[in-house]
Structure formats: structure tokens, C-alpha cells
Design a protein around this motif. Structure first.
Motif, PDB file in Angstrom:
ATOM      1  N   ALA A 233       0.822  -1.225   0.091  1.00  0.00           N
ATOM      2  CA  ALA A 233       0.054  -0.051  -0.194  1.00  0.00           C
ATOM      3  C   ALA A 233       1.010   1.365  -0.126  1.00  0.00           C
ATOM      4  CB  ALA A 233      -0.973   0.124   1.138  1.00  0.00           C
ATOM      5  N   ALA A 234       0.653   2.212  -0.691  1.00  0.00           N
ATOM      6  CA  ALA A 234       1.397   3.449  -0.830  1.00  0.00           C
ATOM      7  C   ALA A 234       0.487   4.725  -0.812  1.00  0.00           C
ATOM      8  CB  ALA A 234       2.060   3.419  -2.444  1.00  0.00           C
ATOM      9  N   THR A 235       1.053   5.564  -0.147  1.00  0.00           N
ATOM     10  CA  THR A 235       0.098   6.890  -0.228  1.00  0.00           C
ATOM     11  C   THR A 235       0.787   8.293  -0.521  1.00  0.00           C
ATOM     12  OG1 THR A 235       0.505   7.372   2.391  1.00  0.00           O
ATOM     13  CG2 THR A 235      -1.303   5.850   1.813  1.00  0.00           C
ATOM     14  N   ALA A 236       0.413   9.268  -0.717  1.00  0.00           N
ATOM     15  CA  ALA A 236       1.015  10.599  -0.754  1.00  0.00           C
ATOM     16  C   ALA A 236       0.097  11.622   0.024  1.00  0.00           C
ATOM     17  CB  ALA A 236       1.004  10.785  -2.457  1.00  0.00           C
ATOM     18  N   SER A 237       0.741  12.350   0.589  1.00  0.00           N
ATOM     19  CA  SER A 237       0.064  13.434   1.581  1.00  0.00           C
ATOM     20  C   SER A 237      -0.948  12.851   2.199  1.00  0.00           C
ATOM     21  CB  SER A 237      -0.336  14.580   0.616  1.00  0.00           C
ATOM     22  OG  SER A 237       0.759  15.109  -0.276  1.00  0.00           O
ATOM     23  N   ALA A 238      -0.746  11.897   2.997  1.00  0.00           N
ATOM     24  CA  ALA A 238      -2.021  11.276   3.592  1.00  0.00           C
ATOM     25  C   ALA A 238      -2.077  11.941   5.138  1.00  0.00           C
ATOM     26  CB  ALA A 238      -1.558   9.797   3.885  1.00  0.00           C
ATOM     27  N   PRO A 239      -3.234  12.394   5.455  1.00  0.00           N
ATOM     28  CA  PRO A 239      -3.538  12.897   6.697  1.00  0.00           C
ATOM     29  C   PRO A 239      -4.120  11.803   7.745  1.00  0.00           C
ATOM     30  CG  PRO A 239      -5.594  13.176   5.412  1.00  0.00           C
ATOM     31  CD  PRO A 239      -4.406  12.388   4.622  1.00  0.00           C
ATOM     32  N   VAL A 240      -3.406  10.922   8.055  1.00  0.00           N
ATOM     33  CA  VAL A 240      -3.455   9.650   8.853  1.00  0.00           C
ATOM     34  C   VAL A 240      -4.313   9.880  10.178  1.00  0.00           C
ATOM     35  CG1 VAL A 240      -1.895   7.954   7.448  1.00  0.00           C
ATOM     36  CG2 VAL A 240      -1.193   9.294   9.567  1.00  0.00           C
ATOM     37  N   ASP A 241      -3.752  11.134  10.814  1.00  0.00           N
ATOM     38  CA  ASP A 241      -4.502  11.616  12.037  1.00  0.00           C
ATOM     39  C   ASP A 241      -5.160  12.843  11.776  1.00  0.00           C
ATOM     40  OD1 ASP A 241      -5.031  12.737  14.629  1.00  0.00           O
ATOM     41  OD2 ASP A 241      -3.668  11.137  15.265  1.00  0.00           O
ATOM     42  N   ILE A 242      -6.481  12.890  11.679  1.00  0.00           N
ATOM     43  CA  ILE A 242      -7.280  14.099  11.090  1.00  0.00           C
ATOM     44  C   ILE A 242      -7.323  15.079  12.326  1.00  0.00           C
ATOM     45  CG2 ILE A 242      -9.463  14.965  10.448  1.00  0.00           C
ATOM     46  CD1 ILE A 242      -8.025  12.905   8.559  1.00  0.00           C
ATOM     47  N   TYR A 243      -7.255  14.766  13.709  1.00  0.00           N
ATOM     48  CA  TYR A 243      -7.165  15.707  14.558  1.00  0.00           C
ATOM     49  C   TYR A 243      -5.546  16.503  14.485  1.00  0.00           C
ATOM     50  CZ  TYR A 243      -7.121  17.943  19.145  1.00  0.00           C
ATOM     51  OH  TYR A 243      -7.092  18.711  20.103  1.00  0.00           O
ATOM     52  N   VAL A 244      -4.608  15.796  14.293  1.00  0.00           N
ATOM     53  CA  VAL A 244      -3.371  16.298  14.004  1.00  0.00           C
ATOM     54  C   VAL A 244      -3.224  17.446  12.848  1.00  0.00           C
ATOM     55  CG1 VAL A 244      -1.084  15.824  13.448  1.00  0.00           C
ATOM     56  CG2 VAL A 244      -1.976  14.375  15.032  1.00  0.00           C
ATOM     57  N   ALA A 245      -4.235  17.122  11.923  1.00  0.00           N
ATOM     58  CA  ALA A 245      -4.288  17.808  10.697  1.00  0.00           C
ATOM     59  C   ALA A 245      -5.000  19.016  11.224  1.00  0.00           C
ATOM     60  CB  ALA A 245      -4.872  17.285   9.680  1.00  0.00           C
ATOM     61  N   LEU A 246      -6.028  18.984  11.628  1.00  0.00           N
ATOM     62  CA  LEU A 246      -6.962  20.286  11.684  1.00  0.00           C
ATOM     63  C   LEU A 246      -6.573  21.083  12.977  1.00  0.00           C
ATOM     64  CD1 LEU A 246     -10.482  18.702  11.367  1.00  0.00           C
ATOM     65  CD2 LEU A 246      -8.877  19.712   9.683  1.00  0.00           C
ATOM     66  N   SER A 247      -6.120  20.324  14.115  1.00  0.00           N
ATOM     67  CA  SER A 247      -5.445  21.122  15.381  1.00  0.00           C
ATOM     68  C   SER A 247      -4.407  22.104  14.822  1.00  0.00           C
ATOM     69  CB  SER A 247      -4.988  20.374  16.428  1.00  0.00           C
ATOM     70  OG  SER A 247      -4.464  20.936  17.554  1.00  0.00           O
ATOM     71  N   GLY A 248      -3.599  21.398  13.802  1.00  0.00           N
ATOM     72  CA  GLY A 248      -2.451  22.086  13.389  1.00  0.00           C
ATOM     73  C   GLY A 248      -2.775  23.439  12.777  1.00  0.00           C
ATOM     74  N   ARG A 393      -0.098  18.944  -4.716  1.00  0.00           N
ATOM     75  CA  ARG A 393      -0.152  18.288  -5.863  1.00  0.00           C
ATOM     76  C   ARG A 393       1.138  17.709  -6.263  1.00  0.00           C
ATOM     77  NH1 ARG A 393      -4.628  21.690  -9.574  1.00  0.00           N
ATOM     78  NH2 ARG A 393      -6.295  21.250  -8.258  1.00  0.00           N
ATOM     79  N   GLY A 394       2.226  18.357  -6.270  1.00  0.00           N
ATOM     80  CA  GLY A 394       3.546  18.038  -6.919  1.00  0.00           C
ATOM     81  C   GLY A 394       3.972  16.505  -6.236  1.00  0.00           C
ATOM     82  N   THR A 395       3.532  16.538  -4.677  1.00  0.00           N
ATOM     83  CA  THR A 395       3.865  15.280  -3.956  1.00  0.00           C
ATOM     84  C   THR A 395       3.505  14.220  -4.463  1.00  0.00           C
ATOM     85  OG1 THR A 395       4.359  16.486  -1.936  1.00  0.00           O
ATOM     86  CG2 THR A 395       3.729  14.109  -1.845  1.00  0.00           C
ATOM     87  N   PHE A 396       2.025  14.295  -4.992  1.00  0.00           N
ATOM     88  CA  PHE A 396       1.170  13.360  -5.799  1.00  0.00           C
ATOM     89  C   PHE A 396       1.773  12.959  -7.043  1.00  0.00           C
ATOM     90  CE2 PHE A 396      -2.443  12.533  -8.760  1.00  0.00           C
ATOM     91  CZ  PHE A 396      -2.680  10.928  -8.378  1.00  0.00           C
ATOM     92  N   ALA A 397       2.103  13.992  -7.815  1.00  0.00           N
ATOM     93  CA  ALA A 397       2.628  13.726  -9.116  1.00  0.00           C
ATOM     94  C   ALA A 397       3.942  12.916  -8.927  1.00  0.00           C
ATOM     95  CB  ALA A 397       2.739  15.000 -10.072  1.00  0.00           C
ATOM     96  N   THR A 398       4.750  13.302  -8.138  1.00  0.00           N
ATOM     97  CA  THR A 398       6.021  12.856  -8.007  1.00  0.00           C
ATOM     98  C   THR A 398       6.013  11.351  -7.489  1.00  0.00           C
ATOM     99  OG1 THR A 398       6.806  14.958  -7.623  1.00  0.00           O
ATOM    100  CG2 THR A 398       8.484  12.949  -7.026  1.00  0.00           C
ATOM    101  N   ALA A 399       5.044  11.185  -6.603  1.00  0.00           N
ATOM    102  CA  ALA A 399       5.168   9.762  -6.170  1.00  0.00           C
ATOM    103  C   ALA A 399       4.554   8.715  -6.825  1.00  0.00           C
ATOM    104  CB  ALA A 399       4.193   9.853  -4.688  1.00  0.00           C
ATOM    105  N   VAL A 400       3.468   9.078  -7.814  1.00  0.00           N
ATOM    106  CA  VAL A 400       3.023   7.964  -8.574  1.00  0.00           C
ATOM    107  C   VAL A 400       4.089   7.026  -9.419  1.00  0.00           C
ATOM    108  CG1 VAL A 400       1.333   7.710 -10.434  1.00  0.00           C
ATOM    109  CG2 VAL A 400       0.654   9.227  -8.689  1.00  0.00           C
ATOM    110  N   PRO A 401       4.967   7.669 -10.085  1.00  0.00           N
ATOM    111  CA  PRO A 401       5.805   6.498 -10.913  1.00  0.00           C
ATOM    112  C   PRO A 401       6.852   5.797  -9.708  1.00  0.00           C
ATOM    113  CG  PRO A 401       6.722   8.853 -10.863  1.00  0.00           C
ATOM    114  CD  PRO A 401       5.259   9.055 -10.401  1.00  0.00           C
ATOM    115  N   GLN A 402       6.957   6.515  -8.621  1.00  0.00           N
ATOM    116  CA  GLN A 402       7.583   5.643  -7.734  1.00  0.00           C
ATOM    117  C   GLN A 402       6.860   4.678  -7.122  1.00  0.00           C
ATOM    118  OE1 GLN A 402       9.902   8.058  -4.613  1.00  0.00           O
ATOM    119  NE2 GLN A 402       9.797   9.696  -6.036  1.00  0.00           N
TER     120      GLN A 402
END
Length: 410
Positions: A233-248, A393-402
Motif C-alpha cells: 500500500a502506498a500513499t501521498a500526502s496522507a492525513p492519517v490523523d485528522i485531529y493532528v491535521a486540523l489542530s495544526g 499536488r506535486g507530491t502526488f505527481a512525483t510519488a505515482v511513478p515511484q
């Protein structure tokens, strides 16, 4: 002469039998282009269109650089792809497993082979109801996955999620169990369609960007709990903890935080209100001045996007900027429970993150790895991978071929 006539009399029915057999074998292939076809379990699929190699490579060389604002070297497509919309039954866990109907996309390589690896792609946050996989012309991220993976011999599937695509539900943004159900049922429905088309998918990979990165990890959690093998499984820019994201965003804002992060509070608050059954949740969070325009945005009613506040202090009531109040509020408690990394992960996982991402901080991008490696001698299953100074968006575009190179090697 009599012997010839006798043989001809036998050969003619035999030839007819062969013709009928050939028609039976070809029937699924032709039916796929003749309207909706129903398979087991009430699942339906319908042919949408065929993208040839030139169309796929146009996505890679023109459309994605324009979308992501970055030039990335992709491996060119090798084969055409057939695209299908899947309509399938599902359940809404937060609403007592109430039955619903959802949609998604299957992209199948247009080649002679009958066995392909499968990638389940989970899409990111969208603002249009049809900016989703089964409306691929409106979903550049899905187009990239199809061009890079299906154009090189992978089957690619993608759920639209509840409330999007052709779903009649309200949107269930970041509603974890519903995301898990929609994507797991899409996987099961896709396998039914593929079985009807005599296609085998011996390997399963998961991938997702942004919101879809969270959904990917949540789906992985569900599949592992059910004993389903996931090859990676692979992700790009994943907010795996929504509280961490929103509190930030509320408590420790950065100079480069995206102006559109206000929409994350809008979509999640109304979604939580609807799916968890907490009347007035969104109104309690949002300022009186912003409530109505926010409601229209969530409901996809006509509204002026410029009227959506980009300043969180104009969208969120002042009390929520107190971390203790936020954590103890009805909304905050639901946010705190929305995580997708707090189990002993067994499948190989790579979480890609950008060092200049305006939405996901490097710390959040590395959080799943940090958590897993904090266990005793460390769980090595999860690896955080930097894509450098890339934007969201750049993170996603860069990650896909990887992702593609990594999956190819497994």
C-alpha cells in the motif's frame, strides 16, 4: 460422393456449435459495450469509453504537468485501456448498516492477457460531486493512475465514495467506517465484474492521495482485519490523523498553509453531523456569518466560491481555537477518533510526503512510520518517503511513478 455428403452433414452442425461457443465466449466482451450488465450480487457495470495509447500519454505529458505544476518523468503507456462504471450495493455503518448504492471505476488493459495485478486507488478531496473516478474526465488524479498503471498492464479500480458520483447520499467526508465500507465493497464488486469478464487479479495493491491517503490506510486496516492479503500500500500526502491535521491549522498555523483548508472543516463538520447523527454539529463549529454559504458548499447547491472564507478566524467560532475546548467538543471528539495508523500494520506500506506541502506537514506525513517504529524494537512494515520540496499536488505527481516502480518489484 455419398461419403462427402455425409461428412458435410456432420461438419455443418459442428461448425455451428463452434460458432455458438465463440459467441458465448465473446459475449461478455461485447456486452460490456452494449449498456449495463448485471453480475452476481446486484452489481452492474457499463462500458464508458476506450482510451488509446496516445490519449493516455497525453495525460502523462500534458495534463498532469498542468494539473500539478511540476514536470515528472513517467513511463509511457504501452496499451489502450477500457473504462467501465460499476454500480454496487453497500451499507452505511454509521447509520445502522442502512443499505445504499455506490459507484466507481474499473480500468482494464485492452490486451490479450487475462491476468493482471490490481490497484485500488482512493481519490482525494473534491469539490464537485462528479470529480471522481467514474467520471474520469473530471478527475485528473484518476486519469494519471489509469495512464501510468492501466496503460502498463494493471487493472485500476476506484470508488467514488458515498455522496459522490451517482450516489444519492450526502457526502461522507472523512467518515471512516463509511469510507472503509465503500472501498471494500467496491473491491468486492470489481472482482465480481472481473470474474464475469474472465479476468484474474492475483496481486492487490492500494494507493491514495490526500484524503485518499487516509482512506487507503483505513481500507488497509479493514482488509488486514478480515485476513485479505494486500501485497503493498502506498500513499501521498496522507492525513492519517485528522485531529493532528486540523489542530495544526487552528493552533499552530504555518505561513504556507493552503487558503482552502477552511473547506476541510466545512466538509467534515457537515459529514459528521449527517453520518454520526449529531444535529447542529456544523452550526456549533461555524460562525453565524459563514454557516449558510458553508452549508450550500457542502450540499453542492449554487454558491459563490469566493464567498467561502479563507481565514479560519472568519469561519470557525473563537472557542475552537482553545485546544482544550476543541478536543472536548462534540466535533473535536469525532475528529480525535478519526485515525488510520493505530494498529500493528502487517502489509508493506510507504507513505510519501512533500517537504513543501501546504496541507500535510512532514511530521504528519511521517506519523504512521513514527508510531509503528515506536513499538519495542520497531515495526519495519511502514516507511515514510520524502518527495523533496514538493507541494500538495506535486507530491502526488512525483510519488505515482515511484509507487509504480515499487509495486512492479513486488
Amino acid at each position: 460422393m455419398a461419403l462427402f455428403s455425409r461428412r458435410r452433414g456432420i461438419a455443418a452442425p459442428f461448425a455451428l456449435l463452434l460458432s455458438l461457443l465463440a459467441l458465448a465466449i465473446a459475449a461478455p466482451a461485447r456486452a460490456q459495450e452494449a449498456g449495463a450488465v448485471t453480475v452476481a450480487g446486484g452489481v452492474r457495470y457499463e462500458f464508458l469509453e476506450r482510451w488509446d495509447v496516445a490519449r493516455l500519454n497525453e495525460v502523462l505529458t500534458k495534463e498532469i504537468p498542468a494539473f500539478a505544476g511540476i514536470s515528472v518523468s513517467y513511463t509511457p503507456a504501452k496499451n489502450a485501456v477500457k473504462l467501465y462504471r460499476v454500480t454496487y450495493p453497500s451499507l452505511i455503518p454509521e447509520r445502522g448498516n442502512r443499505p445504499t448504492v455506490a459507484t466507481g471505476l474499473i480500468a482494464i488493459p485492452d490486451v490479450e492477457g487475462r491476468s493482471f495485478p490490481l490497484v485500488s486507488y482512493q481519490h482525494g478531496t473534491v469539490y464537485g460531486k462528479q470529480e471522481v473516478p467514474s467520471f474520469i474526465a473530471q478527475s485528473p488524479e484518476t486519469a494519471l493512475m489509469v495512464a501510468q498503471f492501466a496503460g502498463q498492464g494493471y487493472v485500476v479500480i476506484g470508488a467514488d465514495y458515498f455522496g459522490l458520483g451517482l450516489s444519492t447520499e450526502p457526502e461522507g467526508y472523512m467518515v471512516k467506517a463509511s469510507h472503509q465500507q465503500a472501498t471494500a465493497d467496491m473491491l468486492a464488486a470489481s472482482r465480481q465484474v472481473l470474474a464475469a469478464l474472465k479476468i484474474d487479479t492475483p496481486k492487490l495493491f492500494l494507493a491514495g492521495w490526500s484524503q485518499g491517503g487516509f482512506v487507503t490506510m483505513a481500507l488497509l486496516e479493514k482488509l488486514e482485519a478480515e485476513g485479505v492479503k494486500v501485497d503493498a500500500a502506498a500513499t501521498a500526502s496522507a492525513p492519517v490523523d485528522i485531529y493532528v491535521a486540523l489542530s495544526g491549522f487552528l493552533d499552530f498555523p504555518r505561513p504556507n498553509d493552503a487558503s482552502w483548508v477552511t473547506s476541510l472543516f466545512i466538509l467534515s463538520s457537515f459529514s459528521f453531523e449527517n453520518y454520526y447523527g449529531v444535529p447542529g454539529l456544523a452550526r456549533a463549529l461555524l460562525t453565524e456569518e459563514s454557516y449558510e454559504i458553508a452549508r450550500k458548499a457542502y450540499a453542492r447547491e449554487p454558491y459563490d466560491p469566493a464567498a467561502i472564507p479563507t481565514d479560519l478566524t472568519k469561519l470557525i467560532r473563537p472557542a475552537y481555537f482553545d485546544p482544550r475546548f476543541f478536543a472536548e467538543s462534540a466535533y473535536g471528539r469525532l475528529v480525535l477518533a478519526t485515525t488510520a495508523y493505530r494498529w500493528v500494520i502487517q502489509s508493506p506500506v510507504r507513505n510519501y510526503y512533500g517537504e513543501a506541502d501546504e496541507v500535510i506537514t512532514p511530521g504528519l506525513g511521517q506519523l504512521a512510520q513514527t508510531y509503528q517504529q515506536a513499538m519495542g524494537t520497531g515495526n519495519p512494515a511502514v516507511e515514510a518517503v520524502s518527495t523533496g520540496k514538493t507541494t500538495h499536488r506535486g507530491t502526488f505527481a512525483t510519488a505515482v511513478p515511484q509507487w509504480k516502480a515499487w509495486f512492479d518489484g513486488r
